[in-house]
Design a protein around this motif. Structure first.
Motif, PDB file in Angstrom:
ATOM      1  N   GLU A 178       0.812  -1.218   0.000  1.00 56.97           N
ATOM      2  CA  GLU A 178       0.000   0.000   0.000  1.00 56.97           C
ATOM      3  C   GLU A 178       0.845   1.267   0.000  1.00 56.97           C
ATOM      4  N   ALA A 179       2.002   1.227   0.658  1.00 51.02           N
ATOM      5  CA  ALA A 179       2.857   2.417   0.726  1.00 51.02           C
ATOM      6  C   ALA A 179       3.334   2.861  -0.652  1.00 51.02           C
ATOM      7  N   ASP A 180       3.325   1.950  -1.617  1.00 48.49           N
ATOM      8  CA  ASP A 180       3.769   2.270  -2.981  1.00 48.49           C
ATOM      9  C   ASP A 180       2.655   2.854  -3.842  1.00 48.49           C
ATOM     10  N   ALA A 181       1.455   2.989  -3.301  1.00 45.87           N
ATOM     11  CA  ALA A 181       0.299   3.387  -4.098  1.00 45.87           C
ATOM     12  C   ALA A 181       0.523   4.622  -4.966  1.00 45.87           C
ATOM     13  N   PRO A 182       1.182   5.695  -4.470  1.00 47.21           N
ATOM     14  CA  PRO A 182       1.373   6.878  -5.317  1.00 47.21           C
ATOM     15  C   PRO A 182       2.217   6.605  -6.567  1.00 47.21           C
ATOM     16  N   LYS A 183       2.984   5.539  -6.563  1.00 42.60           N
ATOM     17  CA  LYS A 183       3.851   5.248  -7.703  1.00 42.60           C
ATOM     18  C   LYS A 183       3.291   4.152  -8.601  1.00 42.60           C
ATOM     19  N   MET A 184       2.062   3.757  -8.347  1.00 44.02           N
ATOM     20  CA  MET A 184       1.402   2.772  -9.205  1.00 44.02           C
ATOM     21  C   MET A 184       0.597   3.484 -10.284  1.00 44.02           C
TER      22      MET A 184
END
Length: 327
Positions: A178-184
């Protein structure tokens, strides 16, 4: 709704926050062969002579270099008729994209013009294949997002196929990434992951009533199912589909083929499909030229001129400029 970016980073399936958790650490890059090396069939009793051997496919090949390969697995201990066809996809040369259907996943917030249900015209020239997405919204309300459009919010406990800005693909429980969401640039959720870090889901043994991974309307669990997986480097994607299979059979087959993480996608005859595209002659329009499983329900020009009601993934050749790993 084009989700292509550049290709995966030097660590292979590196997410924006770091390398794929199953990838080897260290400064020196490890060469990744394609097609992958042969693998041991899971059960000698039901294996066929060709099981575990990758056959390069002409579809999508550029200059004679294969970007897809196919292998077959017979994953059941005693039933020789149970099989799964697996396609390996070289993510260094092929980009994965996600598109919403015109109706599914259902959403009151996304207007019709934002969900045309087609491969974008700009990508059709390099289109290799289309394959099915996940469950309908009413069957679990699994999350889906394409660029800025959120059709359904992610569920914390759901397995997630995540597409990143750098071209990487990760498959993991949402709470883990979830922490990677902005980069998906896209995500599609499914029932619990079939395989995580090379281990089958602990509830997968419940082959009789696998409620987590659903069944046919009549309750039958040995049906057509599909799955998506990724190898330890993150550079090879696997799509699997088979007949008369339980969720465990699919999981066993995907792990045997080399997937360290895998998610079940859609199920049942009408909804599972892997379609290869091309032009039989130069003057012909782009169309389906073959299918992974012979008996596959499809429309010849579906996804390119005839819109799809349900979400789907597609594969296209990367441009030469985007074929080298990012630095």
């Amino acid at each position: 709704m084009n989700t292509e970016a550049t290709s995966p980073s030097p660590q292979g399936g590196a997410s924006p926050s770091g390398p794929h958790p199953a990838a080897a650490s260290g400064a020196r890059e490890v060469a990744v062969p394609f097609p992958p090396t042969s693998f041991e069939p899971p059960h000698a009793r039901t294996a066929k002579p060709e099981d575990g051997t990758w056959r390069p496919l002409a579809e999508g090949a550029a200059g004679g270099t294969p970007v897809l390969a196919q292998a077959t697995v017979h994953p059941h201990k005693i039933k020789p008729h149970v099989y799964v066809h697996v396609v390996a996809i070289d993510l260094r040369k092929v980009a994965l994209h996600l598109v919403a259907g015109t109706l599914e996943p259902q959403s009151k917030d996304i207007p019709a013009e934002r969900r045309p249900g087609l491969v974008p015209a700009a990508d059709q020239q390099d289109l290799i294949a289309v394959f099915n997405g996940g469950f309908m919204a009413r069957h679990g309300k699994y999350g889906m997002r394409v660029e800025g459009d959120e059709f359904l919010p992610p569920r914390p406990d759901a397995c997630t196929v995540a597409l990143y800005q750098d071209g990487a693909v990760r498959i993991a429980e949402w709470s883990q990434i979830e922490a990677d969401a902005p980069k998906m640039v896209g995500l599609r959720q499914t029932p619990p992951c079939l395989v995580t870090a090379r281990e089958l889901h602990p509830a997968i043994e419940d082959a009789v009533r696998p409620r987590k991974w659903s069944a046919a309307e009549n309750g039958e669990v040995e049906i057509r199912r599909s799955a998506l997986g990724v190898d330890a480097t993150g550079r090879v994607l696997f799509y699997g589909s088979g007949e008369w299979v339980t969720a465990k059979d699919v999981a066993v087959a995907m792990k045997a083929a080399g997937a360290v993480d895998a998610a079940q996608l859609d199920i049942n005859y009408s909804y599972t499909k892997f379609l290869f595209y091309g032009r039989p002659t130069p003057s012909d329009p782009l169309q389906v030229v073959s299918t992974l499983i012979q008996d596959t329900k499809h429309i010849k020009r579906g996804y390119v001129t005839t819109p799809a009601e349900r979400d789907f993934f597609y594969l296209k050749r990367r441009s030469h400029a985007a074929s080298s790993p990012s630095k």
